[in-house]
Design a protein around this motif. Structure first.
Motif, PDB file in Angstrom:
ATOM      1  N   MET A 152       2.053 -13.955  13.699  1.00  0.00           N
ATOM      2  CA  MET A 152       1.381 -12.714  13.429  1.00  0.00           C
ATOM      3  C   MET A 152       1.066 -12.639  11.936  1.00  0.00           C
ATOM      4  O   MET A 152       1.864 -13.037  11.113  1.00  0.00           O
ATOM      5  CB  MET A 152       2.262 -11.541  13.843  1.00  0.00           C
ATOM      6  N   ARG A 153      -0.070 -12.104  11.632  1.00  0.00           N
ATOM      7  CA  ARG A 153      -0.542 -12.026  10.250  1.00  0.00           C
ATOM      8  C   ARG A 153       0.186 -10.920   9.478  1.00  0.00           C
ATOM      9  O   ARG A 153       0.286  -9.790   9.934  1.00  0.00           O
ATOM     10  CB  ARG A 153      -2.042 -11.743  10.267  1.00  0.00           C
ATOM     11  N   LEU A 154       0.680 -11.268   8.297  1.00  0.00           N
ATOM     12  CA  LEU A 154       1.350 -10.313   7.422  1.00  0.00           C
ATOM     13  C   LEU A 154       0.328  -9.780   6.413  1.00  0.00           C
ATOM     14  O   LEU A 154      -0.301 -10.556   5.690  1.00  0.00           O
ATOM     15  CB  LEU A 154       2.519 -10.979   6.683  1.00  0.00           C
ATOM     16  N   ILE A 155       0.166  -8.478   6.366  1.00  0.00           N
ATOM     17  CA  ILE A 155      -0.724  -7.814   5.412  1.00  0.00           C
ATOM     18  C   ILE A 155       0.162  -7.299   4.281  1.00  0.00           C
ATOM     19  O   ILE A 155       1.084  -6.524   4.512  1.00  0.00           O
ATOM     20  CB  ILE A 155      -1.470  -6.634   6.064  1.00  0.00           C
ATOM     21  N   GLN A 156      -0.121  -7.733   3.042  1.00  0.00           N
ATOM     22  CA  GLN A 156       0.744  -7.365   1.921  1.00  0.00           C
ATOM     23  C   GLN A 156       0.066  -6.524   0.847  1.00  0.00           C
ATOM     24  O   GLN A 156       0.708  -6.163  -0.130  1.00  0.00           O
ATOM     25  CB  GLN A 156       1.306  -8.628   1.284  1.00  0.00           C
ATOM     26  N   SER A 157      -1.207  -6.193   1.031  1.00  0.00           N
ATOM     27  CA  SER A 157      -1.882  -5.402   0.006  1.00  0.00           C
ATOM     28  C   SER A 157      -2.954  -4.519   0.626  1.00  0.00           C
ATOM     29  O   SER A 157      -3.413  -4.752   1.748  1.00  0.00           O
ATOM     30  CB  SER A 157      -2.533  -6.319  -1.036  1.00  0.00           C
ATOM     31  N   ALA A 158      -3.351  -3.522  -0.146  1.00  0.00           N
ATOM     32  CA  ALA A 158      -4.420  -2.625   0.301  1.00  0.00           C
ATOM     33  C   ALA A 158      -5.716  -3.409   0.513  1.00  0.00           C
ATOM     34  O   ALA A 158      -6.438  -3.174   1.473  1.00  0.00           O
ATOM     35  CB  ALA A 158      -4.623  -1.516  -0.735  1.00  0.00           C
ATOM     36  N   ALA A 159      -5.994  -4.366  -0.362  1.00  0.00           N
ATOM     37  CA  ALA A 159      -7.224  -5.166  -0.242  1.00  0.00           C
ATOM     38  C   ALA A 159      -7.235  -5.967   1.068  1.00  0.00           C
ATOM     39  O   ALA A 159      -8.269  -6.048   1.739  1.00  0.00           O
ATOM     40  CB  ALA A 159      -7.367  -6.093  -1.444  1.00  0.00           C
ATOM     41  N   GLU A 160      -6.108  -6.552   1.431  1.00  0.00           N
ATOM     42  CA  GLU A 160      -6.026  -7.306   2.692  1.00  0.00           C
ATOM     43  C   GLU A 160      -6.239  -6.393   3.896  1.00  0.00           C
ATOM     44  O   GLU A 160      -6.914  -6.766   4.857  1.00  0.00           O
ATOM     45  CB  GLU A 160      -4.663  -7.985   2.824  1.00  0.00           C
ATOM     46  N   ALA A 199      -1.423  -7.576  13.522  1.00  0.00           N
ATOM     47  CA  ALA A 199      -0.874  -7.829  12.183  1.00  0.00           C
ATOM     48  C   ALA A 199       0.345  -6.936  11.973  1.00  0.00           C
ATOM     49  O   ALA A 199       0.661  -6.092  12.805  1.00  0.00           O
ATOM     50  CB  ALA A 199      -1.922  -7.552  11.105  1.00  0.00           C
ATOM     51  N   THR A 200       0.995  -7.140  10.850  1.00  0.00           N
ATOM     52  CA  THR A 200       2.146  -6.307  10.484  1.00  0.00           C
ATOM     53  C   THR A 200       2.111  -6.016   8.987  1.00  0.00           C
ATOM     54  O   THR A 200       1.573  -6.806   8.207  1.00  0.00           O
ATOM     55  CB  THR A 200       3.481  -6.986  10.876  1.00  0.00           C
ATOM     56  N   LEU A 201       2.682  -4.893   8.621  1.00  0.00           N
ATOM     57  CA  LEU A 201       2.888  -4.555   7.214  1.00  0.00           C
ATOM     58  C   LEU A 201       4.355  -4.748   6.837  1.00  0.00           C
ATOM     59  O   LEU A 201       4.731  -4.551   5.695  1.00  0.00           O
ATOM     60  CB  LEU A 201       2.477  -3.095   6.953  1.00  0.00           C
ATOM     61  N   ARG A 202       5.177  -5.130   7.812  1.00  0.00           N
ATOM     62  CA  ARG A 202       6.619  -5.323   7.582  1.00  0.00           C
ATOM     63  C   ARG A 202       6.864  -6.699   6.978  1.00  0.00           C
ATOM     64  O   ARG A 202       6.632  -7.718   7.613  1.00  0.00           O
ATOM     65  CB  ARG A 202       7.385  -5.201   8.895  1.00  0.00           C
ATOM     66  N   ASP A 203       7.344  -6.713   5.764  1.00  0.00           N
ATOM     67  CA  ASP A 203       7.648  -7.964   5.073  1.00  0.00           C
ATOM     68  C   ASP A 203       8.952  -8.534   5.624  1.00  0.00           C
ATOM     69  O   ASP A 203      10.010  -7.919   5.461  1.00  0.00           O
ATOM     70  CB  ASP A 203       7.771  -7.701   3.576  1.00  0.00           C
ATOM     71  N   PRO A 204       8.923  -9.704   6.274  1.00  0.00           N
ATOM     72  CA  PRO A 204      10.141 -10.261   6.866  1.00  0.00           C
ATOM     73  C   PRO A 204      11.180 -10.676   5.824  1.00  0.00           C
ATOM     74  O   PRO A 204      12.353 -10.830   6.147  1.00  0.00           O
ATOM     75  CB  PRO A 204       9.639 -11.474   7.647  1.00  0.00           C
ATOM     76  N   LEU A 242      -5.828   4.090  12.238  1.00  0.00           N
ATOM     77  CA  LEU A 242      -6.119   3.420  10.972  1.00  0.00           C
ATOM     78  C   LEU A 242      -7.624   3.280  10.856  1.00  0.00           C
ATOM     79  O   LEU A 242      -8.274   2.739  11.746  1.00  0.00           O
ATOM     80  CB  LEU A 242      -5.450   2.046  10.965  1.00  0.00           C
ATOM     81  N   SER A 243      -8.165   3.780   9.773  1.00  0.00           N
ATOM     82  CA  SER A 243      -9.610   3.794   9.600  1.00  0.00           C
ATOM     83  C   SER A 243      -9.979   3.380   8.175  1.00  0.00           C
ATOM     84  O   SER A 243      -9.260   3.714   7.234  1.00  0.00           O
ATOM     85  CB  SER A 243     -10.128   5.206   9.875  1.00  0.00           C
ATOM     86  N   PRO A 244     -11.113   2.686   8.011  1.00  0.00           N
ATOM     87  CA  PRO A 244     -11.542   2.343   6.646  1.00  0.00           C
ATOM     88  C   PRO A 244     -11.913   3.577   5.838  1.00  0.00           C
ATOM     89  O   PRO A 244     -12.039   3.514   4.621  1.00  0.00           O
ATOM     90  CB  PRO A 244     -12.757   1.433   6.854  1.00  0.00           C
ATOM     91  N   LYS A 245     -12.059   4.734   6.485  1.00  0.00           N
ATOM     92  CA  LYS A 245     -12.366   5.976   5.784  1.00  0.00           C
ATOM     93  C   LYS A 245     -11.143   6.544   5.068  1.00  0.00           C
ATOM     94  O   LYS A 245     -11.287   7.387   4.186  1.00  0.00           O
ATOM     95  CB  LYS A 245     -12.917   7.006   6.766  1.00  0.00           C
ATOM     96  N   LEU A 246      -9.955   6.120   5.454  1.00  0.00           N
ATOM     97  CA  LEU A 246      -8.725   6.588   4.802  1.00  0.00           C
ATOM     98  C   LEU A 246      -8.563   5.933   3.445  1.00  0.00           C
ATOM     99  O   LEU A 246      -9.028   4.815   3.221  1.00  0.00           O
ATOM    100  CB  LEU A 246      -7.512   6.260   5.664  1.00  0.00           C
ATOM    101  N   ASP A 247      -7.868   6.616   2.558  1.00  0.00           N
ATOM    102  CA  ASP A 247      -7.526   6.053   1.253  1.00  0.00           C
ATOM    103  C   ASP A 247      -6.406   5.047   1.486  1.00  0.00           C
ATOM    104  O   ASP A 247      -5.330   5.414   1.956  1.00  0.00           O
ATOM    105  CB  ASP A 247      -7.084   7.168   0.326  1.00  0.00           C
ATOM    106  N   ILE A 248      -6.660   3.779   1.204  1.00  0.00           N
ATOM    107  CA  ILE A 248      -5.666   2.722   1.397  1.00  0.00           C
ATOM    108  C   ILE A 248      -5.240   2.223   0.026  1.00  0.00           C
ATOM    109  O   ILE A 248      -6.063   1.778  -0.766  1.00  0.00           O
ATOM    110  CB  ILE A 248      -6.233   1.579   2.257  1.00  0.00           C
ATOM    111  N   ILE A 249      -3.938   2.333  -0.261  1.00  0.00           N
ATOM    112  CA  ILE A 249      -3.413   1.974  -1.575  1.00  0.00           C
ATOM    113  C   ILE A 249      -2.196   1.069  -1.424  1.00  0.00           C
ATOM    114  O   ILE A 249      -1.613   0.971  -0.364  1.00  0.00           O
ATOM    115  CB  ILE A 249      -3.027   3.241  -2.386  1.00  0.00           C
ATOM    116  N   ASP A 250      -1.834   0.395  -2.513  1.00  0.00           N
ATOM    117  CA  ASP A 250      -0.627  -0.446  -2.515  1.00  0.00           C
ATOM    118  C   ASP A 250       0.563   0.444  -2.729  1.00  0.00           C
ATOM    119  O   ASP A 250       1.567   0.413  -2.219  1.00  0.00           O
ATOM    120  CB  ASP A 250      -0.670  -1.499  -3.613  1.00  0.00           C
TER     121      ASP A 250
END
Length: 127
Positions: free
Chosen positions: A1-9, A50-55, A119-127
């Motif tokens: 599964m893909r790990l997402i680690q940043s707002a840009a990703e 994907a996941t935002l949980r850092d293993p 989850l929408s690209p219209k939301l403010d996504i930050i690190d």
């Protein structure tokens, strides 16, 4: 599964596949964090992508990030990738409409509560 680690990703993931079609799932809007029992979760049409949980991180922070004074359950609260509850979320996609959803489980002393947010690209996504 893909790990997402940043707002840009995360923004790139959403840009690649933005859901726009009508959906027949039982989730409803889920603009803010909503409790959703396993019985209401339409597992047969959801795909974990994907996941935002850092293993590598044994105990992620419970600190929240609200730079504009929003609250946890505010529909306009930013998606703060490295902060609670996002740092405990998996990302799912609904098959029929391609909508992306964040999902995590809240564990209390005597309960387990599954929570979902669209989850929408219209939301403010930050690190």
């Amino acid at each position: 599964m893909r790990l997402i680690q940043s707002a840009a990703e995360l923004q790139a993931l959403l840009a690649d596949n933005a859901g726009t079609g009508p959906c027949s799932c039982s989730l409803g809007g889920c603009a803010g964090w909503e409790s959703l029992s396993e019985e209401r979760w339409p597992a047969n049409q959801m795909q974990q992508i994907a996941t935002l949980r850092d293993p590598e991180l044994h105990e992620p922070t419970f600190e929240e990030q609200h730079p504009l004074g929003t609250r946890y359950d505010s529909p306009d609260a930013p998606v703060a990738v490295k902060f609670f509850p996002y740092n405990r979320c998996d990302i799912w996609r609904c098959g029929p409409c391609q909508r992306h959803l964040l999902r995590y489980t809240e564990f209390g002393g005597y309960y387990v509560d599954h929570r979902v947010r669209t989850l929408s690209p219209k939301l403010d996504i930050i690190d």
